[in-house]
Design a protein around this motif. Structure first.
Motif, short mmCIF file in Angstrom:
data_model
loop_
_atom_site.label_atom_id
_atom_site.label_comp_id
_atom_site.label_asym_id
_atom_site.label_seq_id
_atom_site.Cartn_x
_atom_site.Cartn_y
_atom_site.Cartn_z
N ALA A 34 6.90 4.65 -2.09
CA ALA A 34 5.85 5.17 -1.21
C ALA A 34 4.51 5.17 -1.92
O ALA A 34 3.47 4.85 -1.33
CB ALA A 34 6.21 6.58 -0.74
N PHE A 35 4.50 5.53 -3.20
CA PHE A 35 3.27 5.54 -3.99
C PHE A 35 2.69 4.13 -4.08
O PHE A 35 1.47 3.94 -3.96
CB PHE A 35 3.56 6.08 -5.39
CG PHE A 35 2.38 6.03 -6.31
CD1 PHE A 35 1.37 6.98 -6.23
CD2 PHE A 35 2.26 5.01 -7.26
CE1 PHE A 35 0.27 6.91 -7.08
CE2 PHE A 35 1.17 4.94 -8.11
CZ PHE A 35 0.17 5.90 -8.02
N LEU A 36 3.54 3.13 -4.28
CA LEU A 36 3.07 1.75 -4.40
C LEU A 36 2.49 1.24 -3.08
O LEU A 36 1.56 0.41 -3.09
CB LEU A 36 4.22 0.83 -4.82
CG LEU A 36 4.78 1.01 -6.23
CD1 LEU A 36 5.99 0.11 -6.43
CD2 LEU A 36 3.72 0.73 -7.29
N HIS A 37 3.02 1.71 -1.98
CA HIS A 37 2.64 1.16 -0.68
C HIS A 37 1.38 1.76 -0.08
O HIS A 37 0.82 1.19 0.87
CB HIS A 37 3.80 1.37 0.32
CG HIS A 37 5.00 0.53 0.03
ND1 HIS A 37 6.18 0.64 0.75
CD2 HIS A 37 5.22 -0.43 -0.90
CE1 HIS A 37 7.06 -0.22 0.27
NE2 HIS A 37 6.52 -0.86 -0.74
N VAL A 38 0.91 2.89 -0.58
CA VAL A 38 -0.24 3.55 0.04
C VAL A 38 -1.54 3.01 -0.53
O VAL A 38 -1.56 2.35 -1.58
CB VAL A 38 -0.18 5.09 -0.16
CG1 VAL A 38 1.06 5.66 0.50
CG2 VAL A 38 -0.23 5.46 -1.64
N GLY A 39 -2.63 3.35 0.16
CA GLY A 39 -3.95 2.99 -0.34
C GLY A 39 -4.44 1.67 0.21
O GLY A 39 -3.70 0.93 0.85
N PRO A 40 -5.71 1.35 -0.07
CA PRO A 40 -6.30 0.11 0.44
C PRO A 40 -5.72 -1.14 -0.22
O PRO A 40 -5.87 -2.24 0.31
CB PRO A 40 -7.79 0.27 0.10
CG PRO A 40 -7.80 1.20 -1.07
CD PRO A 40 -6.66 2.15 -0.85
N LYS A 41 -5.07 -0.99 -1.38
CA LYS A 41 -4.49 -2.14 -2.07
C LYS A 41 -3.02 -1.87 -2.36
O LYS A 41 -2.63 -1.56 -3.49
CB LYS A 41 -5.25 -2.41 -3.37
CG LYS A 41 -6.69 -2.82 -3.16
CD LYS A 41 -7.38 -3.14 -4.50
CE LYS A 41 -8.83 -3.58 -4.27
NZ LYS A 41 -9.49 -3.90 -5.56
N ALA A 69 6.36 -7.89 -8.85
CA ALA A 69 5.49 -7.14 -7.94
C ALA A 69 4.33 -8.01 -7.48
O ALA A 69 3.84 -8.87 -8.22
CB ALA A 69 4.97 -5.89 -8.63
N LYS A 70 3.90 -7.77 -6.24
CA LYS A 70 2.86 -8.61 -5.64
C LYS A 70 1.90 -7.73 -4.85
O LYS A 70 2.31 -6.77 -4.20
CB LYS A 70 3.51 -9.62 -4.70
CG LYS A 70 2.57 -10.62 -4.07
CD LYS A 70 2.78 -11.96 -4.63
CE LYS A 70 1.85 -12.99 -3.99
NZ LYS A 70 1.42 -13.99 -4.98
N ALA A 71 0.62 -8.06 -4.93
CA ALA A 71 -0.37 -7.35 -4.13
C ALA A 71 -0.07 -7.57 -2.65
O ALA A 71 0.19 -8.70 -2.23
CB ALA A 71 -1.77 -7.83 -4.47
N GLY A 72 -0.08 -6.49 -1.89
CA GLY A 72 0.24 -6.58 -0.48
C GLY A 72 -0.91 -7.10 0.36
O GLY A 72 -2.03 -7.31 -0.15
N PRO A 73 -0.68 -7.33 1.65
CA PRO A 73 -1.73 -7.83 2.53
C PRO A 73 -2.85 -6.81 2.69
O PRO A 73 -2.62 -5.61 2.70
CB PRO A 73 -0.99 -8.05 3.86
CG PRO A 73 0.19 -7.14 3.79
CD PRO A 73 0.58 -7.09 2.35
N GLN A 74 -4.06 -7.30 2.79
CA GLN A 74 -5.23 -6.43 2.94
C GLN A 74 -6.07 -6.90 4.11
O GLN A 74 -5.97 -8.04 4.55
CB GLN A 74 -6.07 -6.45 1.66
CG GLN A 74 -5.32 -5.97 0.43
CD GLN A 74 -6.17 -6.04 -0.83
OE1 GLN A 74 -7.37 -5.81 -0.78
NE2 GLN A 74 -5.55 -6.34 -1.96
N GLY A 75 -6.89 -6.01 4.62
CA GLY A 75 -7.74 -6.35 5.74
C GLY A 75 -6.94 -6.63 6.99
O GLY A 75 -6.07 -5.87 7.38
#
Length: 220
Positions: A34-41, A69-75
């Protein structure tokens, strides 16, 4: 980490991991995702499995090995397209089929791990009979059937598990393993539902009432 990995406790130790400890470990792991998934990035862990969940002396869990690990989708993006990596048996079906990666891919992997915790079975086990080798495929019909549900519980636990806890864990597994990724819960929702399970004390052993059959056999 003093107690090694969750994998060791579930599949390699002689003594079974007690039910309350299992619930504490999976709650900690859920909080990590949950910590990894929150926030703008957001960050997609991509390799969530029992061997990557490490446990300290007090059964607090920490996630390890962020190599995939991979940066999730943004925007406005709905997913990240990437080469399919990870561990067979834990990867979400839509990710395997399309390479489209989202935080809901981690949610599916969490559902697999939670199912392993419930059953004491590996996600993939070629040593089991045909029809039981893939854990998710084998367990899925039981998850929504109250009468058959308890057949899933790790037999090494005996009756030392929470009745309501098993019911709730099965519900969470069912939702996390939804074939439609959009219908899976967010990890903060999973944390919310797992948290009350830490205090349940309705152990199955306490409600065990043996009765004799006409032939003198004992049953529940």
């Amino acid at each position: 980490m003093a107690r090694g990995s969750l994998e060791n406790h579930l599949f390699r130790r002689t003594l079974p991991l007690p039910w309350p400890c299992r619930m504490k470990v999976v709650l900690g792991a859920a909080k990590g995702l949950a910590f990894l998934h929150v926030g703008p990035k957001p960050v997609i862990y991509r390799d969530f499995k029992t061997s990557n969940i490490l446990i300290d002396a007090d059964y607090n869990s920490k996630l390890s090995d962020f190599g995939l690990a991979k940066a999730g989708p943004q925007g406005d993006k709905t997913h990240v397209s990437t080469r399919v990596l990870g561990t067979y048996g834990y990867a979400a079906p839509e990710y395997v089929m399309t390479g489209h990666l989202t935080t809901k891919s981690d949610v599916y992997s969490f559902g697999v791990v939670l199912l392993e915790v419930l059953t004491g079975r590996r996600s993939v086990d070629k040593k089991r009979p045909p029809g039981e080798q893939n854990l998710v495929a084998w367990a899925r019909p039981y998850l929504s059937d109250r009468r058959r549900l308890y057949q899933l519980v790790d037999p090494r636990l005996g009756l030392n598990y929470s009745v309501r806890g098993v019911q709730k864990v099965a519900q969470i597994c069912h939702h996390c393993l939804n074939r439609d990724s959009k219908s899976r819960p967010m990890m903060d929702e999973v944390v919310k539902h797992l948290t009350p399970l830490q205090d349940l004390n309705d152990m199955a052993a306490a409600s065990y009432r043996p009765r004799s059959s006409p032939r003198g056999e004992w049953y529940l």
